[in-house]
Design a protein around this motif. Structure first.
Motif, short mmCIF file in Angstrom:
data_model
loop_
_atom_site.label_atom_id
_atom_site.label_comp_id
_atom_site.label_asym_id
_atom_site.label_seq_id
_atom_site.Cartn_x
_atom_site.Cartn_y
_atom_site.Cartn_z
N LEU A 48 0.87 -1.35 0.08
CA LEU A 48 -0.04 0.23 -0.11
C LEU A 48 0.87 1.10 0.07
CD1 LEU A 48 -2.99 0.99 0.24
CD2 LEU A 48 -2.58 0.96 2.74
N VAL A 49 1.39 1.82 -1.14
CA VAL A 49 2.21 2.77 -1.31
C VAL A 49 1.94 4.17 -0.76
CG1 VAL A 49 3.18 1.70 -3.43
CG2 VAL A 49 1.47 3.51 -3.67
N THR A 50 0.38 4.23 -0.59
CA THR A 50 -0.08 5.82 0.01
C THR A 50 0.24 5.50 1.38
OG1 THR A 50 -2.21 4.53 0.22
CG2 THR A 50 -1.95 6.16 -1.65
N ALA A 51 0.66 4.37 2.30
CA ALA A 51 0.96 4.33 3.65
C ALA A 51 2.57 3.99 3.61
CB ALA A 51 0.04 3.46 4.24
N GLU A 52 3.03 3.06 3.10
CA GLU A 52 4.32 2.33 2.98
C GLU A 52 5.22 2.92 1.94
OE1 GLU A 52 3.20 -1.65 2.68
OE2 GLU A 52 1.97 -1.60 4.51
N GLY A 53 4.85 3.75 1.24
CA GLY A 53 5.95 4.46 0.16
C GLY A 53 6.37 3.17 -0.92
N PHE A 54 7.40 3.56 -1.43
CA PHE A 54 7.79 2.57 -2.76
C PHE A 54 8.94 1.57 -2.09
CE2 PHE A 54 6.89 6.57 -5.47
CZ PHE A 54 5.59 6.41 -5.33
N THR A 55 8.44 0.84 -1.10
CA THR A 55 9.52 -0.14 -0.28
C THR A 55 8.70 -1.23 0.02
OG1 THR A 55 10.98 -0.13 1.30
CG2 THR A 55 9.07 0.87 2.04
N TYR A 56 9.30 -2.48 0.22
CA TYR A 56 8.90 -3.85 0.47
C TYR A 56 10.01 -4.74 1.05
CZ TYR A 56 6.40 -8.12 0.15
OH TYR A 56 6.07 -9.26 0.38
N LEU A 57 9.63 -5.44 2.09
CA LEU A 57 10.54 -6.37 2.65
C LEU A 57 9.83 -7.66 2.37
CD1 LEU A 57 12.94 -6.62 4.51
CD2 LEU A 57 11.35 -6.81 6.42
N ASP A 58 10.91 -8.31 1.70
CA ASP A 58 10.48 -9.98 1.64
C ASP A 58 11.04 -10.79 2.55
OD1 ASP A 58 9.75 -12.39 0.65
OD2 ASP A 58 10.80 -12.32 -1.27
N GLU A 59 10.39 -11.34 3.51
CA GLU A 59 10.97 -12.33 4.64
C GLU A 59 10.43 -13.40 4.23
OE1 GLU A 59 11.20 -9.72 8.47
OE2 GLU A 59 9.17 -9.69 7.75
N GLY A 60 10.36 -13.80 3.18
CA GLY A 60 9.95 -15.37 3.11
C GLY A 60 8.88 -15.62 3.27
N ASN A 61 7.75 -14.85 3.44
CA ASN A 61 6.35 -15.20 4.04
C ASN A 61 5.53 -15.91 3.16
OD1 ASN A 61 6.97 -14.50 6.64
ND2 ASN A 61 6.44 -12.26 5.86
N PHE A 62 5.81 -15.71 1.60
CA PHE A 62 4.68 -16.18 0.55
C PHE A 62 4.95 -17.68 0.71
CE2 PHE A 62 4.21 -17.66 -3.86
CZ PHE A 62 2.81 -17.23 -3.95
N ASN A 63 3.62 -18.42 0.71
CA ASN A 63 3.70 -20.02 0.65
C ASN A 63 4.40 -20.43 2.11
OD1 ASN A 63 2.11 -20.02 -1.51
ND2 ASN A 63 3.81 -20.54 -2.98
N GLY A 64 4.84 -19.58 3.02
CA GLY A 64 5.32 -20.09 3.99
C GLY A 64 6.82 -20.73 3.74
N THR A 65 7.50 -20.28 2.75
CA THR A 65 8.67 -20.78 2.29
C THR A 65 9.95 -19.71 2.53
OG1 THR A 65 7.80 -22.03 0.68
CG2 THR A 65 10.12 -21.95 0.38
N PRO A 66 10.65 -20.09 3.57
CA PRO A 66 11.64 -18.79 3.81
C PRO A 66 12.82 -18.68 2.81
CG PRO A 66 11.99 -20.86 5.17
CD PRO A 66 10.78 -21.14 4.32
N LEU A 67 13.33 -17.47 2.75
CA LEU A 67 14.36 -17.35 1.74
C LEU A 67 15.67 -17.88 2.20
CD1 LEU A 67 13.73 -13.46 0.88
CD2 LEU A 67 12.83 -15.72 -0.33
N LEU A 68 16.42 -18.49 1.22
CA LEU A 68 17.62 -19.40 1.43
C LEU A 68 18.83 -18.27 1.15
CD1 LEU A 68 16.50 -22.79 -0.06
CD2 LEU A 68 16.40 -21.90 2.35
N ASN A 69 19.89 -18.45 1.92
CA ASN A 69 20.91 -17.68 1.57
C ASN A 69 21.89 -18.07 0.70
OD1 ASN A 69 20.06 -15.70 3.62
ND2 ASN A 69 21.10 -16.45 5.35
N ASP A 70 21.65 -18.99 0.05
CA ASP A 70 22.51 -19.77 -1.01
C ASP A 70 22.22 -19.65 -2.46
OD1 ASP A 70 20.50 -21.54 -1.01
OD2 ASP A 70 21.60 -23.38 -0.66
N ARG A 71 21.41 -18.67 -2.49
CA ARG A 71 21.02 -18.56 -4.35
C ARG A 71 20.19 -17.24 -4.16
NH1 ARG A 71 17.32 -23.73 -3.88
NH2 ARG A 71 19.03 -24.22 -2.45
#
Length: 955
Positions: free
Chosen positions: A664-687
């Motif tokens: 919601l850019v009207t509240a959060e601006g042009f920024t986004y933090l992906d912490e691996g919440n999509f599908n409950g699959t965390p981001l891996l540090n090796d790729r």
């Protein structure tokens, strides 16, 4: 600790024999002169009425600048402003003693103002027990006088420290501090002092297990703390009957426009004594309203309620800066009789807080109104218990009124508004603008412009100005909306409510670009889809269709560099290919021609969306931007969409991108933090993970399509990346000189291309610049930007960060000279920084020239022997010092000398008047002189120049 426990027993059985003298004290100050550094200091001492000792016996007041008053009461009285110690009984066996002194400081600085008296009482449990009799009472106030921070006085403390404590019951005290200048206050517990710079060595904090180890609720450990924002001092809870001393400071902070930070102006110390007794009493309670805002000019009224669980009579009191205002101070009136004098009343009881606010009360910080309730037990031997509550009241300036807008004669918008009601308080009028409307409710403390609104500050005007013409980069077809805000000056500050929004649409008589969307991300074969509209509101009689369009492309967000004609077409869409969309944003402009092939005009420029990524541990932070004539932050289409690959469970699918979230850019601006919440699959540090963003925007014009949907490029980044990029290499055009600094550092000095241009500048010119270019081997394709470091000397440890850029070119502006050295470091998307490049340096272009004749005959022409300053190419430049000597024509006797060394305002031009050392005129004739000129340069071979010649005096 056996001696300590024994002392506790002695004190417990000796409560009626205490010989307390000073219970508490502080020093405050106000500046009483606008033209000098004259201050009035108020020493406030709270003493026990049961002591025969007088305040001031042996006392010493020290102003911290050599002036000391005392020792002794008589000396203090003689030096005070009225020769009197003012004494007032304030209850709880306490007398308030006040004496004032005036002092003028001779210069700005930081001063420690103190008072010391040799009369602490015996038996203070946490100051060594019986030995406390030998510990002096000492308080100090720190006062910073800084011309850059305007006139300043200290915080003022309005609540006397006269409350007693009960064993096992939480003790509360609040000093009721406020700052007349509107500065921010902060509170800290400190160690009591016994002399300047000397803490009481035997002091034990009240939460030490030997002093108290349980709280009122029976929990452990004890709590001894002060709220840094409200000043509520809490001791939860006393364990032993007796006397205790503590100290705290009230700091004042002010924002400095010079440093861009809050600066500590000083503090006031309160040293106070707490008397703990056995009692069977419950603390009274308060009911106060929620924190509030009120518009200046409105009447604020609120009912404050107090009650006592034991049904003891209660006393309601209120303190704070609102009661000390010069104009319309607040009132606190008992209900129902509206008596302004607080008295004990039956519980429950109510009082009316009443404040007729006005514009002089406007300030950035809320006012803290302190309410205090005290009970009065039926057993007079029991101590009174108290409670405090703080009510924050912010007084906000009213909004500017009657904003109107109209189209000007050119491509500009004219604004008008009513003269501002608060003009007497010297605010500036801020003008804000955005594309497309943004609706919000400017009330209930929602002051100024919400940061998420997309409004941008475009100008600040004198408050007496009631009109403004906006002609800055306005785009036909866009709806521009404006609001006004009054910003009040520091130190009090204050921001008004925003005006109503006024919008106006510029007629669309040129093409309007609607899409610059990255369709393929590659280094050499990237593609961008560009779309525009025809000039929908053009006068077709004057400019008959059909129209022909030229699509112009630029590289980067700024400037007109790398301009290319992409295509000539009668269509309104085009796919631009063969681009480096991986590393570069692009901007486009459309020029158009009528049916007779006459150039009519051009559109506003619009860029592609540039996405950047920052690698974190198991997370990726995205940020994006675009330089476009429409708004990408609009309430009708408030979401931007985030797409990512590797959304499968194994995080191995690199080809397919899936929508993972929106922001919601009207509240959060042009920024986004992906912490691996999509599908409950965390981001891996090796790729690597790859992303693109889809933006939505609007011109706010109903004749144009919306939403305007555009894609960013694809960007790939690896979470947890700790490998820095390769070191950049600064390009070295032309010849170089290598010199060695005194510490052995070799310096490569570039041939300065500016030396041929500086001769065109006037002699007083002092706004220089250096330009660097460099290359970088972007092996991992993750360089995000470059840090530029600068040193005036080239010494290894002296480089400081002066800039950051995405480009491989940087111009360092606003320099006092060319001299200095640079190093570059690359920064990747994980914020890893490379080693710094080898240094390259620029040097100054020294010049100095002297004449051979002058005519000191007072005709106003050539009257002194003066270094050339006309024409500009003969100006003295980059001079550090001049040593000049005159001899007779044979070089014998020294007749005159001048040296700029040690001179506060050196004259590098010399301006010798043709006199000897004693000021006597020398006769006409020829004289021999020497001049040694020292230049501000890196190259030691150019650091000094010797002049030896004859000069002729003609009278």
């Amino acid at each position: 600790m056996k001696y300590f426990l024994t002392l506790l027993l002695v004190v417990t059985f000796s409560t009626n024999l205490w010989a307390t003298h000073i219970r508490a004290g502080e020093i405050t100050a106000v500046r009483i002169s606008q033209s000098s550094l004259r201050y009035r200091f108020t020493l406030i001492i709270y003493k026990d009425t049961g002591s025969a000792l007088k305040v001031g016996d042996g006392g010493i007041f020290n102003f911290g600048q050599g002036r000391i008053i005392g020792p002794g009461r008589a000396a203090l009285q003689d030096a005070s402003i009225d020769g009197v110690f003012h004494e007032q009984n304030v209850g709880n066996e306490t007398q308030r003693v006040v004496i004032q002194f005036d002092h003028t400081f001779d210069s700005p600085g930081v001063y420690v103002v103190s008072y010391t008296e040799q009369n602490r009482n015996s038996g203070i449990i946490n100051l060594g027990g019986a030995n406390s009799l030998n510990i002096p009472f000492h308080v100090e106030t720190i006062l910073k006088i800084d011309p850059g921070l305007d006139i300043n006085g200290t915080p003022q403390l309005t609540i006397p420290p006269i409350d007693k404590a009960c064993v096992g019951t939480r003790f509360i005290h609040n000093p009721g501090a406020y700052d007349p200048d509107g500065d921010s206050l902060a509170y800290k517990i400190v160690t009591p002092m016994q002399d300047r710079g000397v803490n009481v060595r035997t002091y034990i904090p009240l939460d030490d297990p030997n002093i108290s180890n349980t709280r009122e609720d029976g929990g452990s450990p004890a709590n001894f703390s002060i709220d840094p924002l409200t000043g509520d001092l809490t001791w939860d809870a006393p364990l032993f009957v007796g006397e205790y001393n503590i100290a705290f400071i009230v700091e004042e902070w002010r924002f400095s426009n010079l440093t861009g930070e809050y600066e500590l102006l000083g503090y006031v110390t309160r040293d106070m004594q707490i008397l703990v007794e056995e009692c069977n009493n419950n603390r009274p309670e308060l009911e106060v309203p929620a924190d509030t805002c009120i518009e200046a000019g409105a009447l604020l009224q609120a009912e404050i309620k107090g009650f006592d669980p034991d049904n003891n009579p209660i006393l309601l009191e209120s303190f704070g800066g609102v009661f000390q205002q010069n104009s319309n101070p607040a009132e606190f009136l008992s209900i129902p009789d509206l008596n302004p004098v607080p008295e004990f009343r039956n519980s429950p009881a109510s009082s009316l807080f009443k404040w007729q606010t006005d514009l002089s009360h406007v300030r950035e910080r809320p006012y803290q109104v302190r309410f205090k309730v005290s009970d009065k037990p039926a057993d007079s031997s029991l101590p009174e218990l108290v409670n405090f509550e703080t009510w924050n009241v912010k007084v906000v300036a009213p909004a500017p009124k009657r904003l109107a807008a109209r189209m000007g004669s050119n491509l500009d918008i004219e604004l008008f508004w009513e003269a501002y009601v608060g003009a007497n308080y010297a605010p500036v009028m801020q003008v804000y603008r955005k594309v497309d409307s943004y609706d919000f409710d400017p009330e209930n403390c929602n002051v100024g412009i919400p940061p998420e609104s997309g409004y941008e500050l475009i100008d600040e005007l004198p408050v007496d100005q009631t009109n403004y013409t906006d002609n800055d980069k306005l785009s036909p077809g866009a709806t521009y909306c404006y609001r006004l805000v009054a910003q009040f000056p520091l130190p009090k500050g204050g921001t008004s409510y925003a005006s109503i929004e006024k919008c106006i649409t510029i007629p669309l008589d040129v093409p309007a670009i609607t899409n610059v969307s990255v369709e393929n991300t590659e280094e050499t074969n990237g593609e961008i889809y560009v779309r525009w509209t025809s000039p929908l509101e053009i006068n077709t009689t004057l400019f008959p269709p059909p129209y022909k369009y030229e699509l112009i492309r630029f590289e980067g967000f700024d400037g007109l560099g790398q301009r290319s004609l992409v295509t000539t077409t009668t269509d309104t869409t085009f796919i631009d290919s063969g681009l480096n969309t991986e590393n570069l944003p692009y901007r486009y402009m459309v020029r158009f021609y009528d049916n007779a092939d006459n150039l009519i005009d051009s559109s506003a420029t619009a860029s592609s969306v540039r996405l950047e990524a920052l690698s974190l541990i198991e997370a990726i932070e995205l940020n994006w931007e675009a330089d476009v004539p429409w708004s990408n932050r609009t309430q009708n289409f408030p979401y931007h969409y985030i797409y990512r690959n590797r959304t499968d469970a194994a995080a191995s699918d690199t080809d397919n991108f899936e929508l993972i979230d929106s922001t919601l850019v009207t509240a959060e601006g042009f920024t986004y933090l992906d912490e691996g919440n999509f599908n409950g699959t965390p981001l891996l540090n090796d790729r690597d993970y790859c992303y693109y963003v889809v933006t939505q925007g609007s011109y706010g014009n109903p004749i144009l399509p919306e939403p305007l949907i555009n894609n960013s490029q694809v960007i790939c980044v690896q979470p947890g990346d700790e490998i820095p990029p390769e070191e950049p290499k600064i390009e070295i055009p032309g010849d170089t000189t290598t010199v060695e600094e005194p510490n052995g550092t070799p310096l490569v000095i570039l041939e300065n291309p500016n030396c041929s241009r500086v001769v065109l500048e006037p002699c007083a010119f002092d706004n220089y610049s250096n330009t660097l270019t460099w290359t970088a081997d972007n092996i991992d394709n993750d360089i995000a930007s470059y840090n530029i470091y600068f040193s005036t000397t080239g010494e290894e440890e002296s480089y400081t960060l002066v800039g950051n850029t995405r480009n491989t070119e940087f111009t360092h502006t606003g320099l006092a000279s060319y001299k200095g050295c640079y190093k570059i470091a690359a920064v990747d998307r994980s914020n890893n920084e490379s080693t710094m490049s080898n240094a390259v340096c620029f040097d100054n272009c020294p010049y100095y020239e002297l004449p051979n004749t002058f005519t000191p005959n007072a005709d106003g022409m050539n009257d002194t022997f003066r270094a050339f300053d006309q024409p500009n190419q003969k100006c003295p430049r980059f001079i550090q010092g001049v040593e000049f000597k005159v001899f007779n024509r044979w070089g014998g006797d020294e007749l005159f000398s001048y040296n700029t060394k040690g001179v506060a305002e050196p004259n590098f031009y010399i301006d010798w008047k043709g006199t000897d050392k004693n000021g006597n005129e020398l006769p006409s004739g020829t004289y021999y002189y020497t001049a040694t000129v020292t230049f501000d340069v890196l190259d030691p071979s150019k650091a000094k120049q010797e002049f030896k010649n004859w000069v002729k005096i003609v009278r």
